[in-house]
Design a protein around this motif. Structure first.
Motif, PDB file in Angstrom:
ATOM      1  N   TYR A 148       0.864  -1.126  -0.016  1.00 29.93           N
ATOM      2  CA  TYR A 148      -0.096   0.178  -0.011  1.00 29.93           C
ATOM      3  C   TYR A 148       0.836   1.265   0.064  1.00 29.93           C
ATOM      4  N   VAL A 149       2.005   1.105   0.726  1.00 30.18           N
ATOM      5  CA  VAL A 149       3.005   2.309   0.694  1.00 30.18           C
ATOM      6  C   VAL A 149       3.495   2.678  -0.639  1.00 30.18           C
ATOM      7  N   SER A 150       3.835   1.682  -1.252  1.00 27.74           N
ATOM      8  CA  SER A 150       4.325   1.750  -2.541  1.00 27.74           C
ATOM      9  C   SER A 150       3.304   2.350  -3.420  1.00 27.74           C
ATOM     10  N   LEU A 151       2.038   1.875  -3.449  1.00 22.43           N
ATOM     11  CA  LEU A 151       0.647   2.300  -4.268  1.00 22.43           C
ATOM     12  C   LEU A 151       0.751   3.775  -4.097  1.00 22.43           C
ATOM     13  N   ARG A 152       0.799   4.180  -2.524  1.00 17.65           N
ATOM     14  CA  ARG A 152       0.242   5.361  -2.105  1.00 17.65           C
ATOM     15  C   ARG A 152       1.397   6.348  -2.531  1.00 17.65           C
ATOM     16  N   GLU A 153       2.417   6.103  -2.621  1.00 16.99           N
ATOM     17  CA  GLU A 153       3.636   6.739  -3.247  1.00 16.99           C
ATOM     18  C   GLU A 153       3.406   7.135  -4.776  1.00 16.99           C
ATOM     19  N   LEU A 154       3.123   6.201  -5.535  1.00 16.30           N
ATOM     20  CA  LEU A 154       2.707   6.381  -6.770  1.00 16.30           C
ATOM     21  C   LEU A 154       1.556   7.179  -7.113  1.00 16.30           C
ATOM     22  N   MET A 155       0.504   7.188  -6.208  1.00 13.98           N
ATOM     23  CA  MET A 155      -0.679   8.114  -5.940  1.00 13.98           C
ATOM     24  C   MET A 155      -0.335   9.308  -6.002  1.00 13.98           C
ATOM     25  N   ILE A 156       0.530   9.642  -4.739  1.00 13.42           N
ATOM     26  CA  ILE A 156       1.025  11.041  -4.466  1.00 13.42           C
ATOM     27  C   ILE A 156       1.799  11.467  -5.632  1.00 13.42           C
ATOM     28  N   LYS A 157       2.611  10.762  -6.182  1.00  9.06           N
ATOM     29  CA  LYS A 157       3.438  11.417  -7.238  1.00  9.06           C
ATOM     30  C   LYS A 157       2.504  11.705  -8.635  1.00  9.06           C
ATOM     31  N   ALA A 158       1.493  10.808  -8.662  1.00 10.46           N
ATOM     32  CA  ALA A 158       0.502  11.226  -9.869  1.00 10.46           C
ATOM     33  C   ALA A 158      -0.300  12.536  -9.558  1.00 10.46           C
ATOM     34  N   GLN A 159      -0.421  12.559  -8.192  1.00 11.81           N
ATOM     35  CA  GLN A 159      -1.606  13.610  -7.983  1.00 11.81           C
ATOM     36  C   GLN A 159      -0.645  15.238  -8.023  1.00 11.81           C
ATOM     37  N   TYR A 160       0.607  14.909  -7.777  1.00 11.48           N
ATOM     38  CA  TYR A 160       1.491  16.024  -7.685  1.00 11.48           C
ATOM     39  C   TYR A 160       1.677  16.246  -9.173  1.00 11.48           C
ATOM     40  N   GLN A 161       2.010  15.543  -9.997  1.00 15.29           N
ATOM     41  CA  GLN A 161       1.963  15.740 -11.311  1.00 15.29           C
ATOM     42  C   GLN A 161       0.933  16.057 -11.859  1.00 15.29           C
ATOM     43  N   LYS A 162      -0.245  15.978 -11.555  1.00 12.45           N
ATOM     44  CA  LYS A 162      -1.564  16.478 -12.024  1.00 12.45           C
ATOM     45  C   LYS A 162      -1.551  18.104 -11.622  1.00 12.45           C
ATOM     46  N   LEU A 163      -0.942  17.993 -10.370  1.00 12.73           N
ATOM     47  CA  LEU A 163      -1.005  19.567  -9.972  1.00 12.73           C
ATOM     48  C   LEU A 163      -0.058  20.287 -10.521  1.00 12.73           C
ATOM     49  N   ARG A 164       1.269  19.838 -10.699  1.00  7.43           N
ATOM     50  CA  ARG A 164       2.007  20.605 -11.770  1.00  7.43           C
ATOM     51  C   ARG A 164       1.299  20.729 -13.142  1.00  7.43           C
ATOM     52  N   ILE A 165       0.788  20.099 -13.737  1.00  2.00           N
ATOM     53  CA  ILE A 165       0.358  20.160 -14.986  1.00  2.00           C
ATOM     54  C   ILE A 165      -0.824  21.304 -14.682  1.00  2.00           C
TER      55      ILE A 165
END
Length: 450
Positions: free
Chosen positions: A171-188
């Motif tokens: 779950y930690v690995s999955l959440r890391e991916l989710m957070i990265k994806a969310q920040y990528q969306k936020l950066r976009i």
């Protein structure tokens, strides 16, 4: 029974794991017998569970019933062995007394009450010990059953914890991916917002530039008209008296008309636009209060260069020069030397104000002179019948709408910047180019008349 046969009989009643007479024996699928506790521990610790410790054959079930016949035979063998030991003890002086004392202690510890099948106290002591020992074994076996249930419960708990550990890591690995994806969306999103703001800025700037050019053209035309009227008045002045008097009325009417058509200049003001998440970010660095009411006020005198920057050249010779240049200001309760700090100032009670930070030059003087190079200030002051924002570093007029309520100040000592923000709009007003702060900085707020 001859000794050889007795030995074979005793071997058949011995657990091959603990090498003692059976305790609560069970028969598994392959036909071998073991103590229930020995088999349970063996399977618990074995790399291949449910495998016979003797022949290695797999067993399909784990819930075995007690082999009652084997249990009784094992109990009888223990009694026979005890009788043999007792006979030997009777031949040794003092051993009988010690055995009797041990039996008494066992009775007390177990709160022993003789069972119906056990002999009465007048029977030989070793017979009573046999009954007490058998009863103790049964009690211990029940206690072992309880402990084994607890072991199985703990085993299941450990298994669940292991599963949770693996699941948690995944779950930690999955959440890391989710957070990265969310920040990528936020950066976009922020990049798209940045592009939209820049486009809006350029559109608005172009519109205001066109307004300024149009105003410049109209004022230039009006200037030519006024200049022509001026020339006409000069020519009339040189005319003979009769002609002068005849043209006087019409010339004055044209002069008055030109003066009444005086044009107003364009006030270029860009719109401050909200930056998503700006205030939330700034609030992470909020201090209790950069400016406190209980702080004693100090008499402040702005240096000549700072007065010129903030108040303009026209105030140098103004009659109320000293009133505009000198006033009481509120200083911060603390100075800052490192880190990031954010506070907000209420400017709603006046349109004339100056706020920011300056180098802390004194703590005891009643008069402090603030020099141009010692202050990072934002000022709202009246100019040509409207209010304009100024900054001291760099000396700059800001063509944006001034804040009407709260102004945020963000001091970044580590990067050498001071930022000013319109809190209500969540927008940036100004931030200086990074510099090197040379001494502690003190918040400052000057509030002029409404």
């Amino acid at each position: 029974m001859d000794p050889a046969t007795l030995q074979v009989f005793q071997q058949e009643l011995t657990c091959p794991i603990c090498m003692n007479f059976f305790l609560d024996p069970v028969r598994i699928d392959c036909g071998h017998n073991f103590c229930r506790s020995c088999l349970s521990l063996s399977w618990e610790e074995a790399e291949t569970p449910m495998c016979c410790p003797m022949c290695k054959e797999m067993s399909e079930k784990t819930n075995f019933k007690t082999n009652v016949v084997l249990k009784k035979l094992a109990s009888a063998a223990r009694k026979y062995q005890l009788n043999q030991v007792t006979r030997l003890q009777e031949q040794v002086p003092g051993e009988q007394t010690e055995a009797a004392g041990l039996l008494t202690e066992v009775d007390k510890s177990l709160h022993y009450q003789p069972l119906s099948g056990c002999p009465q106290p007048e029977i030989h002591d070793h017979t009573m010990m046999e009954c007490a020992a058998e009863e103790s074994r049964e009690k211990l076996l029940k206690e072992m059953d309880t402990l084994w249930e607890l072991i199985q419960e703990l085993k299941n708990n450990v298994t669940e914890e292991i599963k949770k550990t693996h699941s948690f890591k995944e779950y930690v690995s999955l959440r890391e991916l989710m957070i990265k994806a969310q920040y990528q969306k936020l950066r976009i999103f922020l990049h798209e917002e940045e592009q939209l703001q820049l486009q809006a800025l350029h559109r608005e700037a172009q519109e205001i530039s066109q307004q300024l050019q149009g105003s410049e053209m109209r004022m230039t035309q009006q200037k030519h008209q006024v200049k022509n009227t001026y020339r006409e008045l000069a020519e009339v002045c040189h005319k003979p008296d009769m002609e002068l008097l005849q043209d006087m009325r019409s010339v004055l009417e044209r002069a008055e008309l030109v003066q009444t058509l005086r044009l107003q200049g364009v006030n270029p003001e860009l719109t401050l636009r909200n930056i998503t998440g700006l205030r939330e970010m700034l609030n992470n660095f909020r201090v209790d209060n950069g400016l406190r009411r209980e702080v004693a006020r100090r008499y402040v005198s702005f240096s000549e260069d700072l007065r010129s920057t903030i108040f303009g050249e026209e105030h140098r010779s103004a009659p109320n020069h000293s009133q505009r240049a000198e006033s009481f200001a509120v200083w911060g309760a603390q100075t800052f030397t490192s880190g990031q700090h954010y506070w907000e100032v209420d400017v709603s009670s006046s349109s004339n104000w100056i706020l920011g930070v300056c180098y802390d030059s004194s703590t005891s003087d009643t008069s402090n002179i603030i020099h141009f190079e010692e202050a990072f200030l934002l000022a709202s002051l009246k100019s040509n019948n409207h209010y304009v924002l100024y900054t001291s570093v760099p000396p700059l007029t800001h063509y944006v709408k001034r804040p009407l309520s709260m102004v945020g100040v963000f001091l970044d000592c580590d990067h050498g910047t001071v930022g000013f923000y319109d809190v209500d709009k969540g927008a940036l007003i100004h931030c200086n180019v990074p510099t090197q702060f040379t001494s502690p900085l003190n918040p400052l707020f000057w509030l002029g008349p409404p």
